[in-house]
Design an enzyme around this catalytic site. Structure first.
Site, PDB file in Angstrom:
ATOM      1  N   SER A 222      -4.365   2.867   4.667  1.00 44.37           N
ATOM      2  CA  SER A 222      -4.489   2.290   3.482  1.00 44.37           C
ATOM      3  C   SER A 222      -4.494   0.523   3.737  1.00 44.37           C
ATOM      4  CB  SER A 222      -3.363   2.764   2.349  1.00 44.37           C
ATOM      5  OG  SER A 222      -3.922   2.219   1.257  1.00 44.37           O
TER       6      SER A 222
ATOM      7  N   HIS B  80       6.689  -7.404  -2.559  1.00 44.07           N
ATOM      8  CA  HIS B  80       6.787  -6.593  -1.252  1.00 44.07           C
ATOM      9  C   HIS B  80       7.780  -7.393  -0.297  1.00 44.07           C
ATOM     10  CE1 HIS B  80       3.451  -4.491  -2.309  1.00 44.07           C
ATOM     11  NE2 HIS B  80       2.442  -5.336  -2.160  1.00 44.07           N
TER      12      HIS B  80
ATOM     13  N   LYS C  15       0.863  -1.232   0.109  1.00 37.95           N
ATOM     14  CA  LYS C  15      -0.015   0.059  -0.225  1.00 37.95           C
ATOM     15  C   LYS C  15       0.817   1.333  -0.079  1.00 37.95           C
ATOM     16  CE  LYS C  15      -3.543  -0.671  -0.576  1.00 37.95           C
ATOM     17  NZ  LYS C  15      -4.196  -0.965  -1.860  1.00 37.95           N
TER      18      LYS C  15
END
Length: 304
Positions: free
Chosen positions: A147, A117, A56
């Site tokens: 988020s 990620h 995010k």
């Protein structure tokens, strides 16, 4: 089986909140941990580009910026497939028989643009061995938490976030998927000193998108004439992306990605955290950042 077909045919019994498993000190989704040896052994190619971030942080935004740069600012080429097909998410491991992200990547011709990620120490070693270019995008911690909280509420196969207060506590202690934000952003910041990594800030793109897009293009060895830059700016504007089915994840089934609970592209602003944090929570997080970033020259802006 490809991702969309697989998710549409997925048995409802397999759609449930994921558990987290520790891999080298990092909490990862259980399905990812189950395939960890294969992910770790992923074979990078020298011309691979990897777009990395903590979740995010503007990953999708950067993916679309890069795709536009790579294809001369042609939005029709960028509409050739959903973004998750154009840029495989290497550690994504849906239930079998759906192909994993690394399996999708293995099927792609070069040059590939991949997404991850993973923190520095978990990225497959072949990326370092092949000296692959990496773009890392980082976002301030407060907006990232907000988020990420809504992403958990939307995504039926992410862990249950609990209440806002509960999620905030998990986040601060690193007990969320992909681990501690504080470690993630700092380790990538240090690694850029000895590897071809472009470290970009979400807030900088919001402040001056033309400047930052040119910076990305230069890193990739592309020249962006003014007409190409202008088309790219228009295409990657948040309001444009929010309604673009090739980037807003609306092509995935709603029983997996429930965008009625929260849209995948929610607000795309700097400072929305003010609508969620109490004064005490904000001050506590400031204290945590002061402590954990002591001695570092890495700084973030929480408002513009």
């Amino acid at each position: 089986m490809d991702l969309v077909s697989g998710l549409r045919s997925l048995d409802c019994k397999l759609i449930n909140h994921a558990e987290l498993v520790d891999i080298d000190g990092i909490s990862l989704i259980a399905n990812t941990a189950d395939r960890w040896d294969e992910i770790r052994g992923f074979k990078a190619r020298p011309d691979d580009l990897v777009i990395c971030s903590y979740p995010k942080a503007g990953t999708t935004w950067m993916q679309e910026i890069v795709d536009m740069i790579q294809h001369g600012g042609d939005p029709q080429i960028c509409a050739r497939a959903p973004i998750y097909e154009r840029n495989p998410f290497i550690e994504l491991c849906p239930p079998k028989p759906i192909r994993t992200g690394f399996e999708e990547a293995e099927l792609m011709p070069s040059p590939r643009t991949l997404k991850s990620h993973l923190p520095v120490h978990l990225l497959p070693p072949s990326f370092w061995e092949q000296n692959c270019k990496i773009i890392y995008i980082a976002r301030n911690v407060k907006d990232t938490i907000v988020s990420y909280f809504y992403f958990h509420k939307m995504h039926k196969m992410m862990p249950d976030p609990g209440t806002w207060d509960e999620f905030l506590e998990k986040f601060i202690t690193g007990k969320v998927a992909w681990g501690s934000w504080f470690d993630h952003v700092q380790c990538w910041w240090k690694t850029k000193n000895h590897h071809p990594i472009l470290y970009i800030f979400y807030e900088d793109i919001k402040e001056d998108p033309a400047r930052e897009i040119q910076k990305v293009a230069q890193f990739l060895g592309h020249r962006l004439p003014e007409p190409v830059l202008n088309r790219t700016l228009k295409h990657v504007d948040f309001e444009s992306m929010k309604v673009n089915p090739m980037v807003n994840y609306s092509t995935l089934p709603s029983r997996i990605i429930n965008q009625d609970a929260a849209p995948f592209m929610r607000k795309g602003i700097v400072g929305d955290w003010k609508n969620h944090f109490t004064v005490a929570q904000s001050e506590r997080l400031d204290d945590v950042c002061t402590q954990l970033f002591r001695g570092s020259n890495l700084t973030f802006r929480t408002q513009l």
